[in-house]
Design an enzyme around this catalytic site. Structure first.
Site, short mmCIF file in Angstrom:
data_model
loop_
_atom_site.label_atom_id
_atom_site.label_comp_id
_atom_site.label_asym_id
_atom_site.label_seq_id
_atom_site.Cartn_x
_atom_site.Cartn_y
_atom_site.Cartn_z
N CYS A 37 -4.65 2.35 -3.80
CA CYS A 37 -3.43 2.90 -3.19
C CYS A 37 -2.25 1.95 -3.39
O CYS A 37 -1.45 1.72 -2.48
CB CYS A 37 -3.64 3.18 -1.70
SG CYS A 37 -4.83 4.49 -1.37
N GLN A 49 -5.01 -5.11 6.91
CA GLN A 49 -5.92 -6.14 6.41
C GLN A 49 -5.86 -7.42 7.24
O GLN A 49 -6.85 -8.13 7.37
CB GLN A 49 -5.61 -6.45 4.95
CG GLN A 49 -5.78 -5.27 4.01
CD GLN A 49 -7.20 -4.73 3.98
OE1 GLN A 49 -8.17 -5.48 4.08
NE2 GLN A 49 -7.32 -3.41 3.84
N LYS A 105 -10.95 -1.13 10.20
CA LYS A 105 -10.90 -2.37 9.42
C LYS A 105 -11.45 -3.56 10.20
O LYS A 105 -11.64 -4.63 9.64
CB LYS A 105 -9.46 -2.68 9.01
CG LYS A 105 -8.72 -1.57 8.30
CD LYS A 105 -9.17 -1.36 6.88
CE LYS A 105 -8.21 -0.42 6.16
NZ LYS A 105 -8.62 -0.14 4.78
N HIS A 125 0.86 -1.17 0.00
CA HIS A 125 0.00 0.00 0.00
C HIS A 125 0.91 1.23 0.00
O HIS A 125 2.02 1.20 0.51
CB HIS A 125 -0.86 -0.04 1.27
CG HIS A 125 -1.93 1.00 1.35
ND1 HIS A 125 -1.67 2.31 1.67
CD2 HIS A 125 -3.28 0.91 1.19
CE1 HIS A 125 -2.80 2.99 1.70
NE2 HIS A 125 -3.79 2.17 1.41
N ASP A 142 2.55 -4.42 8.28
CA ASP A 142 1.36 -3.63 8.01
C ASP A 142 0.17 -4.57 8.17
O ASP A 142 -0.11 -5.38 7.30
CB ASP A 142 1.43 -3.06 6.60
CG ASP A 142 0.14 -2.40 6.13
OD1 ASP A 142 -0.86 -2.41 6.88
OD2 ASP A 142 0.12 -1.88 4.99
#
Length: 405
Positions: free
Chosen positions: A363, A202, A225, A122, A199
């Site tokens: 993104c 998700q 999220k 991302h 990261d």
């Protein structure tokens, strides 16, 4: 207990509304999840019962707000299996968490050091490290992916070197749904002495996270999220790493002593949390994690995989449709292109039928260029979606396909 999706859906007020005269089919969960009534209630209760600033007031409301705020930190620490509550740093979201880490790393990097990212990043991860390398003189290395969206693990190991100072990678690709073998890759990076950031924007949405098992130094995610409010996120870091980490923002709350000539910083977590925090967001995030933990994580995962399997089956039966990202280990996301149709047009026509998806580059512009597509249409699934909604999605796609022919 067996998962009752019908009962779960009743807890999400927005799912009962109509869009363009049609019942809402919400399939944009990788962008943001909807909020159960339990989270909405927690936000309302804070504002109506104990709205006050934390840590600073010598009165009942401030004390109560502080207790709820710090109890939420404990909830998050337990959810991700942190060793200490102080390892949980509140941020505005994954992006701020990554920037907090990159700001510190950039001060420590030097010419000759290497930072590794992947082709599926991302922008919040890629651009952040790109800029950190520019400021420090370090070299950015990019781990390639295969055409199916799977990370090239062999290339990862080949790119690792004694100069590797930092590795950043997504737990799950937001654009493709690819699940990366983060535990294996983290161990390899740590063997070279590198720090590792995951990261988790998700990843956190699809099951509980165990940062001890992963072995990373940092894990960042966003509340919105995982059924929580927007504007709140978490950066977890190992205590021995965070304890002397360069401060990110300065101001109130994070100060120990201050004079006109100098200042000293407080202890963790305060030293990395300058200013008035998003107190309601923190409390709402804890409510979201409490809510999701009443359900069996394996049953949630099985349900989401069933949704993805059904969507993949129908996609392969749809004329002119090509799935983008078909790694053997993926979750929650179906990205696709339709012959002769721009993704934005697909999204527009689906919206007219009450079906919400995401279109564009997600993104991840370099990833789209790598896959030779201008962007994709992306349907993303979560606990409250149904197989019937998947069928409605493809009925809508086929109608759009005929209209665009």
């Amino acid at each position: 207990m067996s998962l009752s999706v019908a009962d779960i859906r009743k807890q999400f007020p927005i799912l009962s509304r109509e869009v363009n005269g049609r019942p809402l089919v919400y399939l944009d969960n990788a962008a943001t999840t909807q909020k159960p009534q339990a989270v909405i209630n927690a936000l309302v209760d804070y504002y109506t019962q104990c709205n006050s600033n934390v840590h600073r007031g010598a009165h009942y409301l401030s004390d109560e707000a502080t207790r709820r705020y710090e109890a939420a930190r404990q909830t998050v620490a337990k959810y991700i299996n942190a060793n200490r509550n102080e390892e949980v740093i509140w941020t505005s979201g994954t992006t701020e968490g990554i920037n907090l880490v990159a700001n510190g790393v950039a001060q420590r990097l030097k010419t000759g050091d290497e930072v590794m990212v992947t082709e599926m990043e991302h922008h919040a991860d890629l651009v952040t490290w790109q800029q950190a390398c520019k400021r420090s003189g370090a070299t950015l290395k990019v781990v390639p992916i295969y055409d199916n969206g799977e990370l090239n693990v062999d290339a990862f190991h080949e790119l690792l070197s004694d100069n590797t100072a930092f590795v950043a990678m997504p737990h799950v690709s937001n654009a493709l749904g690819t699940v990366n073998p983060i535990k294996e890759l983290t161990a390899a990076a740590k063997s070279k002495g590198a720090l590792v950031l995951i990261d988790g924007a998700q990843g956190v949405a699809h099951g509980a996270i165990d940062v001890q098992d992963i072995g990373c130094d940092f894990y960042a995610f966003s509340g919105h999220k995982v059924f929580g409010p927007t504007g709140i996120g978490v950066l977890w870091g190992r205590f021995d790493v965070l304890n002397d980490w360069p401060v990110w923002l300065v101001g109130g709350e994070m100060i120990a002593t201050v004079s006109y000539q100098d200042a000293t910083w407080g202890e963790l977590p305060n030293r990395l949390e300058a200013g008035t925090p998003n107190i309601a967001g923190v409390i709402g995030l804890a409510a979201a994690l409490d809510w999701i933990q009443q359900y069996d994580a394996e049953e949630i995962r099985a349900h989401e995989q069933a949704l993805l399997a059904r969507a993949t089956e129908l996609a392969k039966q749809t004329e002119g449709l090509r799935i983008i990202g078909d790694a053997p280990n993926k979750i929650g996301v179906l990205s696709f292109v339709l012959e002769g149709a721009h993704p934005a047009d697909i999204g527009f026509l689906l919206d007219k039928q009450g079906i919400a998806i995401r279109t564009g580059d997600h993104c991840a512009q370099p990833l789209m260029k790598r896959l030779n597509v201008p962007g994709t249409a992306r349907a993303s699934f979560t606990i409250y979606n149904t197989l019937d909604e998947v069928d409605q999605l493809f009925a809508g796609i086929n109608k759009a396909r005929m209209m665009l022919a």
